[in-house]
Structures are given as C-alpha cells and as structure tokens.
Motif scaffolding. Structure first.
Motif, PDB file in Angstrom:
ATOM      1  N   TYR A   1       1.404  -3.152   8.307  1.00  0.00           N
ATOM      2  CA  TYR A   1      -0.019  -3.017   8.504  1.00  0.00           C
ATOM      3  C   TYR A   1      -0.471  -3.112   9.876  1.00  0.00           C
ATOM      4  O   TYR A   1      -1.373  -2.143  10.648  1.00  0.00           O
ATOM      5  N   ARG A   2      -0.424  -4.360  10.373  1.00  0.00           N
ATOM      6  CA  ARG A   2      -0.756  -4.652  11.899  1.00  0.00           C
ATOM      7  C   ARG A   2      -0.035  -3.961  12.816  1.00  0.00           C
ATOM      8  O   ARG A   2      -0.727  -3.324  13.632  1.00  0.00           O
ATOM      9  N   GLU A   3       1.316  -3.441  12.662  1.00  0.00           N
ATOM     10  CA  GLU A   3       2.108  -2.638  13.495  1.00  0.00           C
ATOM     11  C   GLU A   3       1.327  -1.316  13.622  1.00  0.00           C
ATOM     12  O   GLU A   3       1.080  -0.762  14.536  1.00  0.00           O
ATOM     13  N   LEU A   4       0.931  -0.729  12.340  1.00  0.00           N
ATOM     14  CA  LEU A   4       0.459   0.579  12.377  1.00  0.00           C
ATOM     15  C   LEU A   4      -0.821   0.588  12.972  1.00  0.00           C
ATOM     16  O   LEU A   4      -1.265   1.450  13.667  1.00  0.00           O
ATOM     17  N   LEU A   5      -1.755  -0.598  12.639  1.00  0.00           N
ATOM     18  CA  LEU A   5      -3.164  -0.530  13.106  1.00  0.00           C
ATOM     19  C   LEU A   5      -3.192  -0.634  14.822  1.00  0.00           C
ATOM     20  O   LEU A   5      -3.905  -0.033  15.282  1.00  0.00           O
ATOM     21  N   GLN A   6      -2.119  -1.506  15.201  1.00  0.00           N
ATOM     22  CA  GLN A   6      -1.889  -1.635  16.778  1.00  0.00           C
ATOM     23  C   GLN A   6      -1.876  -0.227  17.346  1.00  0.00           C
ATOM     24  O   GLN A   6      -2.048   0.267  18.219  1.00  0.00           O
ATOM     25  N   LYS A   7      -0.977   0.474  16.696  1.00  0.00           N
ATOM     26  CA  LYS A   7      -0.362   2.091  17.036  1.00  0.00           C
ATOM     27  C   LYS A   7      -1.535   2.688  17.111  1.00  0.00           C
ATOM     28  O   LYS A   7      -1.809   3.407  18.242  1.00  0.00           O
ATOM     29  N   LEU A   8      -2.312   2.803  15.920  1.00  0.00           N
ATOM     30  CA  LEU A   8      -3.637   3.738  16.055  1.00  0.00           C
ATOM     31  C   LEU A   8      -4.672   3.293  17.212  1.00  0.00           C
ATOM     32  O   LEU A   8      -5.149   4.012  17.732  1.00  0.00           O
ATOM     33  N   GLN A   9      -4.906   2.041  17.222  1.00  0.00           N
ATOM     34  CA  GLN A   9      -5.734   1.418  18.329  1.00  0.00           C
ATOM     35  C   GLN A   9      -5.106   1.642  19.675  1.00  0.00           C
ATOM     36  O   GLN A   9      -6.067   2.013  20.582  1.00  0.00           O
TER      37      GLN A   9
ATOM     38  N   ASN B   1      -3.436   4.425  20.515  1.00  0.00           N
ATOM     39  CA  ASN B   1      -3.558   5.822  20.582  1.00  0.00           C
ATOM     40  C   ASN B   1      -5.070   5.914  20.959  1.00  0.00           C
ATOM     41  O   ASN B   1      -5.654   6.817  22.140  1.00  0.00           O
ATOM     42  N   GLU B   2      -6.095   5.243  20.458  1.00  0.00           N
ATOM     43  CA  GLU B   2      -7.578   5.389  20.508  1.00  0.00           C
ATOM     44  C   GLU B   2      -7.940   5.174  21.844  1.00  0.00           C
ATOM     45  O   GLU B   2      -8.774   5.621  22.661  1.00  0.00           O
ATOM     46  N   SER B   3      -7.192   4.058  22.381  1.00  0.00           N
ATOM     47  CA  SER B   3      -7.911   3.314  23.836  1.00  0.00           C
ATOM     48  C   SER B   3      -7.326   4.384  24.828  1.00  0.00           C
ATOM     49  O   SER B   3      -7.909   4.125  26.087  1.00  0.00           O
ATOM     50  N   GLN B   4      -6.253   4.951  24.785  1.00  0.00           N
ATOM     51  CA  GLN B   4      -5.686   6.040  25.660  1.00  0.00           C
ATOM     52  C   GLN B   4      -6.314   7.381  25.359  1.00  0.00           C
ATOM     53  O   GLN B   4      -5.808   8.477  26.329  1.00  0.00           O
ATOM     54  N   GLY B   5      -7.396   7.614  24.917  1.00  0.00           N
ATOM     55  CA  GLY B   5      -8.284   8.691  24.763  1.00  0.00           C
ATOM     56  C   GLY B   5      -7.761   9.739  23.564  1.00  0.00           C
ATOM     57  O   GLY B   5      -7.961  10.956  23.562  1.00  0.00           O
ATOM     58  N   GLY B   6      -6.844   9.133  22.776  1.00  0.00           N
ATOM     59  CA  GLY B   6      -6.332  10.026  21.803  1.00  0.00           C
ATOM     60  C   GLY B   6      -7.537  10.363  20.572  1.00  0.00           C
ATOM     61  O   GLY B   6      -8.348   9.818  20.492  1.00  0.00           O
ATOM     62  N   ASN B   7      -7.256  11.626  19.924  1.00  0.00           N
ATOM     63  CA  ASN B   7      -8.144  12.095  18.901  1.00  0.00           C
ATOM     64  C   ASN B   7      -9.683  12.219  19.751  1.00  0.00           C
ATOM     65  O   ASN B   7     -10.658  11.619  18.981  1.00  0.00           O
ATOM     66  N   PRO B   8      -9.833  12.980  20.850  1.00  0.00           N
ATOM     67  CA  PRO B   8     -11.162  13.236  21.237  1.00  0.00           C
ATOM     68  C   PRO B   8     -12.095  13.942  20.413  1.00  0.00           C
ATOM     69  O   PRO B   8     -11.678  14.919  19.632  1.00  0.00           O
ATOM     70  N   GLY B   9     -13.202  13.591  20.196  1.00  0.00           N
ATOM     71  CA  GLY B   9     -14.235  14.253  19.398  1.00  0.00           C
ATOM     72  C   GLY B   9     -14.071  13.961  18.002  1.00  0.00           C
ATOM     73  O   GLY B   9     -15.053  14.331  17.156  1.00  0.00           O
ATOM     74  N   VAL B  10     -13.353  13.157  17.619  1.00  0.00           N
ATOM     75  CA  VAL B  10     -13.233  12.757  16.092  1.00  0.00           C
ATOM     76  C   VAL B  10     -14.245  11.506  15.750  1.00  0.00           C
ATOM     77  O   VAL B  10     -14.539  10.779  16.621  1.00  0.00           O
ATOM     78  N   LYS B  11     -15.229  11.857  14.722  1.00  0.00           N
ATOM     79  CA  LYS B  11     -15.946  10.934  14.659  1.00  0.00           C
ATOM     80  C   LYS B  11     -15.608   9.766  14.089  1.00  0.00           C
ATOM     81  O   LYS B  11     -16.214   8.691  14.741  1.00  0.00           O
ATOM     82  N   ASP B  12     -14.773   9.538  13.218  1.00  0.00           N
ATOM     83  CA  ASP B  12     -14.408   8.275  12.676  1.00  0.00           C
ATOM     84  C   ASP B  12     -12.906   7.886  13.142  1.00  0.00           C
ATOM     85  O   ASP B  12     -12.134   8.788  13.068  1.00  0.00           O
TER      86      ASP B  12
ATOM     87  N   ILE C   1       4.342  -0.437   1.727  1.00  0.00           N
ATOM     88  CA  ILE C   1       5.123  -0.656   2.760  1.00  0.00           C
ATOM     89  C   ILE C   1       5.621   0.545   3.442  1.00  0.00           C
ATOM     90  O   ILE C   1       5.656   1.005   4.743  1.00  0.00           O
ATOM     91  N   LYS C   2       6.287   1.449   2.481  1.00  0.00           N
ATOM     92  CA  LYS C   2       6.834   2.676   2.785  1.00  0.00           C
ATOM     93  C   LYS C   2       5.761   3.814   3.402  1.00  0.00           C
ATOM     94  O   LYS C   2       5.818   4.537   4.240  1.00  0.00           O
ATOM     95  N   GLU C   3       4.343   3.821   2.594  1.00  0.00           N
ATOM     96  CA  GLU C   3       3.580   4.769   2.917  1.00  0.00           C
ATOM     97  C   GLU C   3       2.912   4.286   4.708  1.00  0.00           C
ATOM     98  O   GLU C   3       2.457   5.263   5.306  1.00  0.00           O
ATOM     99  N   LEU C   4       2.885   3.168   5.052  1.00  0.00           N
ATOM    100  CA  LEU C   4       2.431   2.825   6.286  1.00  0.00           C
ATOM    101  C   LEU C   4       3.277   2.434   7.180  1.00  0.00           C
ATOM    102  O   LEU C   4       2.908   2.001   8.281  1.00  0.00           O
ATOM    103  N   ASP C   5       4.349   3.143   6.882  1.00  0.00           N
ATOM    104  CA  ASP C   5       5.652   2.748   8.074  1.00  0.00           C
ATOM    105  C   ASP C   5       5.260   3.447   9.526  1.00  0.00           C
ATOM    106  O   ASP C   5       4.924   4.777   9.390  1.00  0.00           O
ATOM    107  N   PRO C   6       5.044   2.824  10.423  1.00  0.00           N
ATOM    108  CA  PRO C   6       4.555   3.249  11.582  1.00  0.00           C
ATOM    109  C   PRO C   6       5.180   4.344  12.084  1.00  0.00           C
ATOM    110  O   PRO C   6       4.914   5.163  12.932  1.00  0.00           O
ATOM    111  N   LYS C   7       6.618   4.448  12.009  1.00  0.00           N
ATOM    112  CA  LYS C   7       7.548   5.517  12.433  1.00  0.00           C
ATOM    113  C   LYS C   7       7.096   6.691  11.720  1.00  0.00           C
ATOM    114  O   LYS C   7       7.505   7.917  12.121  1.00  0.00           O
ATOM    115  N   LEU C   8       6.346   6.818  10.567  1.00  0.00           N
ATOM    116  CA  LEU C   8       5.959   7.869   9.993  1.00  0.00           C
ATOM    117  C   LEU C   8       4.762   8.513  10.259  1.00  0.00           C
ATOM    118  O   LEU C   8       4.205   9.616   9.867  1.00  0.00           O
ATOM    119  N   TRP C   9       3.968   7.964  11.263  1.00  0.00           N
ATOM    120  CA  TRP C   9       2.534   8.286  11.554  1.00  0.00           C
ATOM    121  C   TRP C   9       2.642   8.798  12.819  1.00  0.00           C
ATOM    122  O   TRP C   9       3.311   8.524  13.744  1.00  0.00           O
TER     123      TRP C   9
END
Length: 124
Positions: free
Chosen positions: A45-53, A55-66, A116-124
C-alpha cells in the motif's frame, strides 16, 4: 473425489499451521499468518501510494478533480471496513464454536492476500 482429496492434501502441505494441535496453537499460528500478511499489505500500500504521489508531484493527471492518491486512501479505508465486516459476519456464524477464531482469521488472511494482489504497484 480423488481430485478433491488431492487438492485438500496440497492445501494441507502449504498450511504452516498444519502441525498445530490445539485450538490455542491454531489460533496463534493463524494470528501470526495474518500479522505477516497485514505487514505485507501495508508495505505494498505504501509503495503504491508513493508511486501515485510521485506521479502527482510531476504534474501527472492534470485537470483531475480528485487526486488518485486521495482516492486510494479513501478506497483502502473502505476496503478495511469491508474486510472487517465480512470477516466479523463469519465470526458471528461460528460464535458458539471453538472454530470461530480460525474462521475469522482465515477470512482476514484470505481477504488481505487478495488485496495485496490488487494493490501491486507494478499493475498500476
């Protein structure tokens, strides 16, 4: 019938609690299994959260509300509530039996392993 017996034998070989003899030993073993899975889930979970964060800090997903990281946090909280309610239901079904804790912990182990399988960062 033979396939069913063979399948059960394979599961028994994979079960680290197969040598537990008493209810207390089984419950202790299952609790240790759950604790290990829960620790693994938290790491994934922490690995996936860090990956998403990241991506967000690099300007990923512009215009996304949430932000995806915010949505993941919300989803994980709801998933925990679901897992606990689902497994508590199974516990209540076996409330009068000595098997109740094993069923409850088995449910939590199974649900956590799936998450654990659902949150595998390699699949996101």
């Amino acid at each position: 019938m033979l396939a069913l017996c063979a399948s059960h034998a394979v599961h028994a070989e994979d079960d680290p609690c197969q040598n537990a003899n008493t209810t207390l030993e089984i419950n202790d073993c299952k609790q240790q299994q759950f604790d290990a899975k829960d620790k693994q889930l938290n790491q994934i979970y922490r690995e996936l959260l860090q990956k998403l964060q990241a991506n967000e800090s690099q300007g990923g997903n512009p215009g996304v509300k949430d932000k995806p990281s915010t949505l993941l946090i919300q989803a994980q909280r709801k998933w925990i509530a679901f897992r606990d309610a689902d497994c508590n239901t199974k516990y209540q079904i076996y409330l009068d039996g000595s098997i109740r804790n094993m069923v409850y912990l088995g449910c939590k182990i199974e649900r956590t392993a799936q998450r654990i399988k659902e949150l595998d960062p390699k699949l996101w």
